[in-house]
Design an enzyme around this catalytic site. Structure first.
Site, PDB file in Angstrom:
ATOM      1  CE1 TYR A 160      -4.110   1.846   0.366  1.00 42.55           C
ATOM      2  CE2 TYR A 160      -2.979   3.018   2.132  1.00 42.55           C
ATOM      3  CZ  TYR A 160      -4.041   2.909   1.259  1.00 42.55           C
ATOM      4  OH  TYR A 160      -5.049   3.854   1.263  1.00 42.55           O
TER       5      TYR A 160
HETATM    6  N1  LIG Z   1     -10.522   5.255   4.284  1.00 43.65           N
HETATM    7  C1  LIG Z   1      -9.334   5.732   4.557  1.00 43.65           C
HETATM    8  O1  LIG Z   1      -8.981   5.932   5.729  1.00 43.65           O
HETATM    9  C2  LIG Z   1      -8.382   6.072   3.448  1.00 43.65           C
HETATM   10  C3  LIG Z   1      -7.209   6.750   3.775  1.00 43.65           C
HETATM   11  C4  LIG Z   1      -6.329   7.104   2.772  1.00 43.65           C
HETATM   12  C5  LIG Z   1      -6.619   6.792   1.463  1.00 43.65           C
HETATM   13  N2  LIG Z   1      -7.753   6.111   1.173  1.00 43.65           N
HETATM   14  C6  LIG Z   1      -8.012   5.804  -0.232  1.00 43.65           C
HETATM   15  O2  LIG Z   1      -9.301   6.200  -0.574  1.00 43.65           O
HETATM   16  C7  LIG Z   1      -9.755   5.451  -1.697  1.00 43.65           C
HETATM   17  C8  LIG Z   1     -11.157   4.944  -1.427  1.00 43.65           C
HETATM   18  O3  LIG Z   1     -11.100   4.018  -0.348  1.00 43.65           O
HETATM   19  P1  LIG Z   1     -12.241   3.907   0.757  1.00 43.65           P
HETATM   20  O4  LIG Z   1     -11.616   4.180   2.061  1.00 43.65           O
HETATM   21  O5  LIG Z   1     -13.440   4.670   0.347  1.00 43.65           O
HETATM   22  O6  LIG Z   1     -12.496   2.337   0.729  1.00 43.65           O
HETATM   23  P2  LIG Z   1     -13.706   1.472   0.158  1.00 43.65           P
HETATM   24  O7  LIG Z   1     -14.983   1.877   0.773  1.00 43.65           O
HETATM   25  O8  LIG Z   1     -13.246   0.063   0.299  1.00 43.65           O
HETATM   26  O9  LIG Z   1     -13.741   1.861  -1.382  1.00 43.65           O
HETATM   27  C9  LIG Z   1     -12.848   1.350  -2.331  1.00 43.65           C
HETATM   28  C10 LIG Z   1     -13.499   1.474  -3.691  1.00 43.65           C
HETATM   29  O10 LIG Z   1     -12.596   1.008  -4.695  1.00 43.65           O
HETATM   30  C11 LIG Z   1     -13.303   0.135  -5.557  1.00 43.65           C
HETATM   31  N3  LIG Z   1     -12.375  -0.805  -6.172  1.00 43.65           N
HETATM   32  C12 LIG Z   1     -11.489  -1.636  -5.582  1.00 43.65           C
HETATM   33  N4  LIG Z   1     -10.837  -2.376  -6.507  1.00 43.65           N
HETATM   34  C13 LIG Z   1     -11.317  -1.979  -7.714  1.00 43.65           C
HETATM   35  C14 LIG Z   1     -11.059  -2.354  -9.062  1.00 43.65           C
HETATM   36  N5  LIG Z   1     -10.145  -3.299  -9.360  1.00 43.65           N
HETATM   37  N6  LIG Z   1     -11.721  -1.744 -10.051  1.00 43.65           N
HETATM   38  C15 LIG Z   1     -12.648  -0.798  -9.781  1.00 43.65           C
HETATM   39  N7  LIG Z   1     -12.948  -0.392  -8.540  1.00 43.65           N
HETATM   40  C16 LIG Z   1     -12.294  -0.984  -7.520  1.00 43.65           C
HETATM   41  C17 LIG Z   1     -14.341  -0.536  -4.665  1.00 43.65           C
HETATM   42  O11 LIG Z   1     -15.441  -0.977  -5.418  1.00 43.65           O
HETATM   43  P3  LIG Z   1     -15.748  -2.478  -5.890  1.00 43.65           P
HETATM   44  O12 LIG Z   1     -15.292  -3.400  -4.792  1.00 43.65           O
HETATM   45  O13 LIG Z   1     -17.213  -2.463  -6.099  1.00 43.65           O
HETATM   46  O14 LIG Z   1     -14.985  -2.648  -7.164  1.00 43.65           O
HETATM   47  C18 LIG Z   1     -14.766   0.637  -3.811  1.00 43.65           C
HETATM   48  O15 LIG Z   1     -15.750   1.401  -4.470  1.00 43.65           O
HETATM   49  C19 LIG Z   1      -8.705   4.350  -1.907  1.00 43.65           C
HETATM   50  O16 LIG Z   1      -7.844   4.701  -2.957  1.00 43.65           O
HETATM   51  C20 LIG Z   1      -7.950   4.335  -0.595  1.00 43.65           C
HETATM   52  O17 LIG Z   1      -6.639   3.850  -0.724  1.00 43.65           O
HETATM   53  C21 LIG Z   1      -8.639   5.745   2.135  1.00 43.65           C
END
Ligand SMILES: NC(=O)c1ccc[n+]([C@@H]2O[C@H](COP(=O)([O-])OP(=O)(O)OC[C@H]3O[C@@H](n4cnc5c(N)ncnc54)[C@H](OP(=O)(O)O)[C@@H]3O)[C@@H](O)[C@H]2O)c1
Length: 255
Positions: A160
């Protein structure tokens, strides 16, 4: 002043919009006036999000797409162009995380994380930039993370870390080469926001206590606290801002 942040008539793509941060951002764009194409693998979830966007008075296009597969990306981009006629904003937000010590992480797991978080940004940008270059206009925003610039003492997140650090570099590289085409490329770097990705254990009292002690703000981010940054990067307010990653982290990377 408010016009600077207006997205009326714009068309935005948000990847990873079936849950979490992507849903928040898609709705934030819609509230500013944009029509939004929402991409992810779970179509049933996308159709629910589309209804929420339509309730805000905008058009929503749910598109099933795995961002790691180029054929699916090409089909998705063509579908969006056929529906809306243009793409103004690309929010590369799809992502997965992975915990594992460097001596234990399996090769397939390493590839899953790098393919989704880094190759996904490359493939989406590749096929959307072709269109943006022709129009001499575009706003690309990449969701990276504080993990792109710092390691984790309690949880090893090496794949990551590597993927998100690479996206920060890619953001700068694309920004430098695409500025002459009127395309800006910026990133947001959240710290901790409660989503499907963040395991419930992270929000248990003992884990949260550690985070809150490290984070100057003393708490995780709340839904909506990324909206201002993404609207800025998506709107003409950021016309001379490119190559930047804004950490939205309660000061986490400032100490
Ligand atoms: N939450 C945090 O604390 C945090 C902190 C820093 C950065 N982020 C970043 O924020 C972004 C969103 O994450 P989140 O926290 O909202 O988590 P999340 O709720 O798990 O969302 C992740 C999203 O990515 C999609 N996804 C995963 N693999 C994919 C693929 N191969 N093709 C298309 N879509 C895909 C998932 O949809 P499907 O499973 O339906 O495909 C889901 O909509 C990520 O890049 C994560 O690294 C999050």
């Amino acid at each position: 002043m408010s016009n600077l942040f207006d997205l009326t008539g714009k068309v935005a793509i948000v990847t990873g919009a079936s849950s979490g941060i992507g849903v928040q951002i898609a709705k934030a764009f819609a509230r500013q006036g944009a029509n939004v194409a929402i991409l992810a693998r779970r179509y049933d979830k996308l159709t629910k999000v589309a209804k929420e966007i339509e309730a805000l008075g905008r058009e929503a296009l749910p598109v099933k797409c795995d961002v790691t597969i180029e054929k699916q990306v090409i089909t998705a981009v063509n579908t969006i162009l056929n529906t809306f006629g243009k793409i103004d904003i690309l929010m590369n937000n799809a992502g997965v995380d992975s915990v594992g010590s460097i001596d234990l992480i399996e090769e397939a797991e390493w590839n899953r994380v790098i393919d989704t978080n880094l190759k996904g940004v490359f493939l989406m940008s590749k096929h959307v930039v072709k269109h943006m270059k022709k129009r001499n206009y575009g706003k690309i925003i990449n969701t990276t993370s504080v993990c792109g610039v710092i390691g984790g003492k309690y949880e090893p997140l090496h794949a990551y870390n590597a993927s998100k650090g690479a996206v920060i570099s890619l953001t700068k590289g694309m920004a430098a080469s695409l500025a002459r085409y009127g395309i800006t490329v910026n990133g947001i770097g959240p710290s901790l926001f409660e989503t499907e990705m963040t395991s419930p254990e992270l929000f248990e009292e003992s884990s949260l206590k550690i985070y809150n002690e490290i984070c100057p703000a003393g708490r995780p981010g709340n839904a909506g606290e990324l909206d201002g940054a993404v609207i800025y990067f998506a709107s003409d307010a950021s016309s001379y801002t490119t190559g930047q990653t804004l950490f939205i982290d309660g000061g986490f990377t400032s100490i």
